[in-house]
Write a protein that holds these residues in place. Structure first.
Motif, PDB file in Angstrom:
ATOM      1  N   GLN A  67      -1.212  -4.396  -5.434  1.00  0.00           N
ATOM      2  CA  GLN A  67      -0.903  -3.140  -4.739  1.00  0.00           C
ATOM      3  C   GLN A  67      -2.041  -2.132  -4.846  1.00  0.00           C
ATOM      4  OE1 GLN A  67       3.056  -1.476  -5.276  1.00  0.00           O
ATOM      5  NE2 GLN A  67       2.171   0.528  -5.718  1.00  0.00           N
ATOM      6  N   ILE A  68      -2.220  -1.354  -3.777  1.00  0.00           N
ATOM      7  CA  ILE A  68      -3.087  -0.175  -3.774  1.00  0.00           C
ATOM      8  C   ILE A  68      -2.170   1.042  -3.749  1.00  0.00           C
ATOM      9  CG2 ILE A  68      -4.696   1.217  -2.393  1.00  0.00           C
ATOM     10  CD1 ILE A  68      -5.918  -1.417  -1.387  1.00  0.00           C
ATOM     11  N   THR A  69      -2.460   2.011  -4.630  1.00  0.00           N
ATOM     12  CA  THR A  69      -1.698   3.258  -4.672  1.00  0.00           C
ATOM     13  C   THR A  69      -2.669   4.422  -4.518  1.00  0.00           C
ATOM     14  OG1 THR A  69      -0.092   2.259  -6.173  1.00  0.00           O
ATOM     15  CG2 THR A  69      -0.101   4.667  -6.032  1.00  0.00           C
ATOM     16  N   ILE A  70      -2.378   5.291  -3.557  1.00  0.00           N
ATOM     17  CA  ILE A  70      -3.183   6.497  -3.358  1.00  0.00           C
ATOM     18  C   ILE A  70      -2.231   7.668  -3.509  1.00  0.00           C
ATOM     19  CG2 ILE A  70      -4.722   7.741  -1.802  1.00  0.00           C
ATOM     20  CD1 ILE A  70      -5.337   4.953  -0.512  1.00  0.00           C
ATOM     21  N   LYS A  71      -2.443   8.458  -4.544  1.00  0.00           N
ATOM     22  CA  LYS A  71      -1.501   9.510  -4.935  1.00  0.00           C
ATOM     23  C   LYS A  71      -1.601  10.737  -4.010  1.00  0.00           C
ATOM     24  CE  LYS A  71      -0.231   7.455  -8.858  1.00  0.00           C
ATOM     25  NZ  LYS A  71       0.896   7.504  -9.695  1.00  0.00           N
ATOM     26  N   ASP A  72      -0.686  11.674  -4.219  1.00  0.00           N
ATOM     27  CA  ASP A  72      -0.604  12.905  -3.422  1.00  0.00           C
ATOM     28  C   ASP A  72      -1.936  13.667  -3.415  1.00  0.00           C
ATOM     29  OD1 ASP A  72       2.066  12.218  -3.271  1.00  0.00           O
ATOM     30  OD2 ASP A  72       2.788  13.907  -4.462  1.00  0.00           O
ATOM     31  N   VAL A  96       0.884  -1.157   0.000  1.00  0.00           N
ATOM     32  CA  VAL A  96       0.000   0.000   0.000  1.00  0.00           C
ATOM     33  C   VAL A  96       0.922   1.207   0.000  1.00  0.00           C
ATOM     34  CG1 VAL A  96      -1.652   1.363   1.337  1.00  0.00           C
ATOM     35  CG2 VAL A  96      -1.953  -1.109   1.131  1.00  0.00           C
ATOM     36  N   VAL A  97       0.773   2.053  -1.022  1.00  0.00           N
ATOM     37  CA  VAL A  97       1.610   3.236  -1.170  1.00  0.00           C
ATOM     38  C   VAL A  97       0.697   4.455  -1.101  1.00  0.00           C
ATOM     39  CG1 VAL A  97       3.236   4.472  -2.655  1.00  0.00           C
ATOM     40  CG2 VAL A  97       3.259   1.965  -2.589  1.00  0.00           C
ATOM     41  N   ILE A  98       0.965   5.339  -0.133  1.00  0.00           N
ATOM     42  CA  ILE A  98       0.131   6.514   0.100  1.00  0.00           C
ATOM     43  C   ILE A  98       0.986   7.758  -0.094  1.00  0.00           C
ATOM     44  CG2 ILE A  98      -1.262   7.763   1.802  1.00  0.00           C
ATOM     45  CD1 ILE A  98      -1.900   4.968   3.024  1.00  0.00           C
TER      46      ILE A  98
END
Length: 181
Positions: free
Chosen positions: A123-128, A91-93
């Motif tokens: 994977q889950i990616t939540i951008k800036d 998980v990338v935030i």
């Protein structure tokens, strides 16, 4: 349809001992470190278990994180109260992102095209500058674009375009997000 014997199901358990140790710490010590002033101690515990966190990340003590070694969070991001991160995959935030109270980030599911329903994960990616509002479910493989907003109690199964507002179950486009300042 052929007979299915789920008693034959098994899955790999990588880092099993580490998971048990982390689960104990997450449910005890981590939870006792309440308040914003102790964020650095909670973050240190997560880093000991492999999380990649910027120095200025706020993770509430009531968060339930499955695998810190699969967690990356950039500066000034926040995981609010009672957020659950089931991160069998990463998980990338991004920076300046908020995951509001009660949300559930779920990187795993089961392959329904197979009889034994083997575990799959993405994977889950939540951008800036994104905001995942209260009590939202984000499914595996989803990317939430920069500046996007996911409305409260939504269920997100597909990518969310940058600078849009989505909501509902399943989440659908509501409008473009425009900053007026």
């Amino acid at each position: 349809m052929e007979n299915v014997a789920l008693n034959e199901y098994s899955e790999k358990k990588p880092k099993f001992i580490k998971r048990i140790l982390w689960k104990f710490i997450n449910k005890t010590i981590f939870r006792l470190l309440i308040g914003k002033k102790l964020f650095f101690v909670r973050n240190a515990l997560l880093r000991i278990f492999g999380a990649k966190l910027h120095q200025r990340v706020l993770i509430y003590s009531s968060c339930d994180i499955f695998a810190p070694w699969n967690l990356e969070i950039d500066k000034f991001a926040c995981l609010g109260p009672n957020v659950e991160v089931y991160n069998k995959a990463k998980v990338v935030i991004g920076a300046n992102t908020v995951i509001s109270q009660g949300s559930f980030l779920c990187t795993a599911s089961h392959d329904i095209s197979k009889n034994l329903l083997p575990l799959i994960s993405k994977q889950i990616t939540i951008k800036d500058r994104a905001w995942v509002s209260a009590d939202t479910f984000v499914g595996m493989g989803v990317t939430i674009g920069e500046g996007a907003v996911v409305g409260a109690r939504s269920a997100v199964f597909k990518d969310v375009v940058a600078w849009t507002v989505v909501g509902g179950n399943p989440a659908k486009f509501i409008k473009k997000r425009v900053i007026n300042e």
